[in-house]
Design a protein around this motif. Sequence first.
Motif, PDB file in Angstrom:
ATOM      1  N   LEU A  51     -90.184  94.551 -91.680  1.00 56.36           N
ATOM      2  CA  LEU A  51     -90.113  95.974 -91.350  1.00 56.36           C
ATOM      3  C   LEU A  51     -89.397  96.117 -90.013  1.00 56.36           C
ATOM      4  N   GLN A  52     -88.189  96.639 -90.037  1.00 58.77           N
ATOM      5  CA  GLN A  52     -87.339  96.728 -88.857  1.00 58.77           C
ATOM      6  C   GLN A  52     -87.311  98.166 -88.332  1.00 58.77           C
ATOM      7  N   THR A  53     -87.488  98.311 -87.030  1.00 59.34           N
ATOM      8  CA  THR A  53     -87.374  99.615 -86.383  1.00 59.34           C
ATOM      9  C   THR A  53     -86.340  99.527 -85.277  1.00 59.34           C
ATOM     10  N   HIS A  54     -85.494 100.504 -85.199  1.00 64.09           N
ATOM     11  CA  HIS A  54     -84.423 100.528 -84.205  1.00 64.09           C
ATOM     12  C   HIS A  54     -84.369 101.905 -83.545  1.00 64.09           C
ATOM     13  N   MET A  55     -84.285 101.892 -82.210  1.00 67.70           N
ATOM     14  CA  MET A  55     -84.096 103.126 -81.442  1.00 67.70           C
ATOM     15  C   MET A  55     -82.646 103.176 -80.994  1.00 67.70           C
ATOM     16  N   ILE A  56     -81.954 104.233 -81.371  1.00 67.59           N
ATOM     17  CA  ILE A  56     -80.545 104.390 -81.043  1.00 67.59           C
ATOM     18  C   ILE A  56     -80.404 105.503 -80.015  1.00 67.59           C
ATOM     19  N   LYS A  57     -79.820 105.160 -78.861  1.00 65.27           N
ATOM     20  CA  LYS A  57     -79.558 106.154 -77.820  1.00 65.27           C
ATOM     21  C   LYS A  57     -78.132 106.643 -77.933  1.00 65.27           C
ATOM     22  N   MET A  58     -77.995 107.930 -77.930  1.00 60.10           N
ATOM     23  CA  MET A  58     -76.690 108.535 -78.059  1.00 60.10           C
ATOM     24  C   MET A  58     -75.972 108.516 -76.712  1.00 60.10           C
ATOM     25  N   PRO A  59     -74.654 108.752 -76.687  1.00 65.17           N
ATOM     26  CA  PRO A  59     -73.882 108.627 -75.442  1.00 65.17           C
ATOM     27  C   PRO A  59     -74.431 109.446 -74.284  1.00 65.17           C
ATOM     28  N   SER A  60     -75.005 110.588 -74.587  1.00 65.56           N
ATOM     29  CA  SER A  60     -75.512 111.426 -73.505  1.00 65.56           C
ATOM     30  C   SER A  60     -76.797 110.896 -72.895  1.00 65.56           C
ATOM     31  N   ASP A  61     -77.456 109.923 -73.556  1.00 62.29           N
ATOM     32  CA  ASP A  61     -78.724 109.350 -73.118  1.00 62.29           C
ATOM     33  C   ASP A  61     -79.853 110.379 -73.024  1.00 62.29           C
ATOM     34  N   LYS A  62     -79.666 111.473 -73.701  1.00 62.50           N
ATOM     35  CA  LYS A  62     -80.711 112.497 -73.669  1.00 62.50           C
ATOM     36  C   LYS A  62     -81.456 112.609 -74.991  1.00 62.50           C
ATOM     37  N   SER A  63     -80.993 111.888 -75.974  1.00 68.25           N
ATOM     38  CA  SER A  63     -81.640 111.993 -77.285  1.00 68.25           C
ATOM     39  C   SER A  63     -81.709 110.617 -77.917  1.00 68.25           C
ATOM     40  N   GLU A  64     -82.742 110.451 -78.710  1.00 70.33           N
ATOM     41  CA  GLU A  64     -82.942 109.196 -79.418  1.00 70.33           C
ATOM     42  C   GLU A  64     -83.111 109.478 -80.916  1.00 70.33           C
ATOM     43  N   VAL A  65     -82.594 108.561 -81.701  1.00 71.83           N
ATOM     44  CA  VAL A  65     -82.779 108.587 -83.147  1.00 71.83           C
ATOM     45  C   VAL A  65     -83.406 107.265 -83.540  1.00 71.83           C
ATOM     46  N   ALA A  66     -84.462 107.333 -84.325  1.00 67.89           N
ATOM     47  CA  ALA A  66     -85.165 106.130 -84.764  1.00 67.89           C
ATOM     48  C   ALA A  66     -84.836 105.845 -86.220  1.00 67.89           C
ATOM     49  N   LEU A  67     -84.488 104.585 -86.497  1.00 68.38           N
ATOM     50  CA  LEU A  67     -84.254 104.114 -87.848  1.00 68.38           C
ATOM     51  C   LEU A  67     -85.339 103.099 -88.200  1.00 68.38           C
ATOM     52  N   ILE A  68     -85.857 103.184 -89.414  1.00 70.53           N
ATOM     53  CA  ILE A  68     -86.846 102.222 -89.866  1.00 70.53           C
ATOM     54  C   ILE A  68     -86.587 101.905 -91.327  1.00 70.53           C
ATOM     55  N   PHE A  69     -86.669 100.610 -91.664  1.00 70.15           N
ATOM     56  CA  PHE A  69     -86.404 100.174 -93.038  1.00 70.15           C
ATOM     57  C   PHE A  69     -87.002  98.790 -93.238  1.00 70.15           C
ATOM     58  N   LEU A  70     -87.103  98.401 -94.502  1.00 69.39           N
ATOM     59  CA  LEU A  70     -87.529  97.048 -94.860  1.00 69.39           C
ATOM     60  C   LEU A  70     -86.283  96.202 -95.045  1.00 69.39           C
ATOM     61  N   PRO A  86     -71.567 107.812 -89.007  1.00 69.00           N
ATOM     62  CA  PRO A  86     -71.572 109.263 -88.757  1.00 69.00           C
ATOM     63  C   PRO A  86     -72.318 109.651 -87.484  1.00 69.00           C
ATOM     64  N   LEU A  87     -73.409 108.932 -87.169  1.00 69.21           N
ATOM     65  CA  LEU A  87     -74.158 109.259 -85.952  1.00 69.21           C
ATOM     66  C   LEU A  87     -73.327 109.003 -84.701  1.00 69.21           C
ATOM     67  N   PHE A  88     -72.625 107.894 -84.680  1.00 67.12           N
ATOM     68  CA  PHE A  88     -71.858 107.537 -83.486  1.00 67.12           C
ATOM     69  C   PHE A  88     -70.659 108.446 -83.260  1.00 67.12           C
ATOM     70  N   GLU A  89     -70.280 109.186 -84.299  1.00 68.41           N
ATOM     71  CA  GLU A  89     -69.162 110.108 -84.147  1.00 68.41           C
ATOM     72  C   GLU A  89     -69.577 111.402 -83.460  1.00 68.41           C
ATOM     73  N   LEU A  90     -70.885 111.651 -83.326  1.00 65.17           N
ATOM     74  CA  LEU A  90     -71.366 112.868 -82.672  1.00 65.17           C
ATOM     75  C   LEU A  90     -71.315 112.702 -81.153  1.00 65.17           C
ATOM     76  N   ASP A  91     -70.990 113.766 -80.470  1.00 63.09           N
ATOM     77  CA  ASP A  91     -70.966 113.739 -79.010  1.00 63.09           C
ATOM     78  C   ASP A  91     -71.931 114.764 -78.422  1.00 63.09           C
ATOM     79  N   GLU A  92     -72.887 115.231 -79.209  1.00 56.56           N
ATOM     80  CA  GLU A  92     -73.857 116.203 -78.734  1.00 56.56           C
ATOM     81  C   GLU A  92     -75.256 115.621 -78.842  1.00 56.56           C
ATOM     82  N   ASP A  93     -76.201 116.334 -78.250  1.00 54.69           N
ATOM     83  CA  ASP A  93     -77.593 115.924 -78.428  1.00 54.69           C
ATOM     84  C   ASP A  93     -77.971 116.046 -79.902  1.00 54.69           C
ATOM     85  N   ILE A  94     -78.771 115.086 -80.340  1.00 57.33           N
ATOM     86  CA  ILE A  94     -79.187 115.096 -81.740  1.00 57.33           C
ATOM     87  C   ILE A  94     -80.459 115.912 -81.886  1.00 57.33           C
TER      88      ILE A  94
END
Length: 515
Positions: A51-70, A86-94
């Motif tokens: 069970l893998q969990t990953h926290m991804i910080k966007m370029p602005s460092d103001k928002s986090e997106v969590a991914l979880i999968f087996l 697609p996530l990395f192409e965004l330049d705004e807060d998520i």
Amino acid sequence: MKEEKNQKSSPSSQKNSVKNSQPEQDMNVNHQSIHDLLTDIEKSFSYSEDLQTHMIKMPSDKSEVALIFLDSIIDKQRVQDLILNPLFELDEDIDIRTFEKVINIDFKKQTDFTKIQELLLQSYTLIFTKDSSCYFSVFTPIKTERDISEPDNEAVIRGSHEGFIESMSTNIALIRKRLKSQKLVVKYLKVGKETHTNVAMLYMSDIANPEILQEVERRINSIEADSVMTPGNIEESIEDKTFSLFPQTLSTERPDRVAANLMEGRVALLYDSSPTVNLAPVNFFVFFQTPDDYNKRWMLGSFYRLIRLFSFFIAIGLPAFYIAIVSFHFEVIPSALILLMKSSLENIPYPPLFEALVMELTIELIREAAIRLPTRIGSTIAIVGGLVIGDAVVKAGLISNLMIIVVATTAIAAYTVPSNEMSLAVRLLRFPFMVAAATFGFLGIVFGLIIMFFHLCRLYSFGTPYFAPLAPFKIGDLKDTIIRLPFFKMNSRPSDIKPIKKDEDNHTRKWETHE
């Protein structure tokens, strides 16, 4: 771009709390932070290391997106292509508003937090944002299916050579490819408290009897078991008489056969990770039908179907008939054959029943060995084993050459039955018939047939008579049972399964001039 893995709590420090008591209730609450939610999910999976969990910080460092999968059941390349890129192409807060920009047809918005474990176990990757009221799921399964090919045990000479595989979605697509109708209904069910086995129930809404549909669904939903792994588990759980030798659902791996039976008003049950489809309700004669019957001219199809039905009686009765003649009824043997049979049997030290049992069990041993051995040597072992053993036992004077002929003919007749389940039933039925013939002669065989037909007349498949259209007798349904009439004559569906639409629109010869 920065990616860091979420820290997991130590299992040893959490052993008192890892009880998994009501994990679904924990998912009902709105979590104040993504980290708390991920911790609860990890705890519900007993801190499984895949069970893998990953926290991804966007370029602005103001928002986090969590991914979880087996990790063991998802395709990482699909995760990269469908989610990360697609996530990395965004330049705004998520947040929910901006996250909609990356949503495509693969993304599904979820609000039910009790389904988290179920989605993860079905190869979904889950995405959590700052909004704690919902999350997103993306289906990212690893491709493990084999290519579509013809089933080895249901090969045909003329017709489609496609067969089901271990993917339920692919199998449903193969059926819809043949039935392009909005009346084809797919209903998903689940069985097994731990395995969560997916079952798809397919039927034609304008043909299938609603009472039969309700009964099939009721029986499947009533299954309570921790593990339901195979179609055989479900088949045993829903059939009317589990202790009957005769199968009460038809198993097939051919989509054309399933489509044809759906059009008659039957129900198809598809299973995840299995190419086998069960059809219900069925009668005795369905097991002797093949797609080749309908791809040949009707007279040829009827002839070969009669041969299969005749082979059923040969397979269960020929050894018993031989034993009865040798043991009790020498007077029925023509005088020209008496001396020949006497010379074959006079030096055999065993009674005919023992001869038959030894050879029948030997045939079953060779068959089982041929199945378990690799394909390249399995057929060789079967042929060589049969020839060597048969020749050796005759030369040694242990078995008569007439018994070898009888056993070989019986084996061929049993394999003529197109359904594997019915073929197995036939091979088992011949043993009680042999015992009855060795005990009472022809009278034992007659009593055995009476008991068998009595059982067939009393047997039901989901409330429909198993021996229809002979019991109860329906002359109108004989057109596609023992023989097959021309296609333009089959203008009504079988009445035993009580379809909504009894008549079929088979007016295929309107071009003829009627005077």
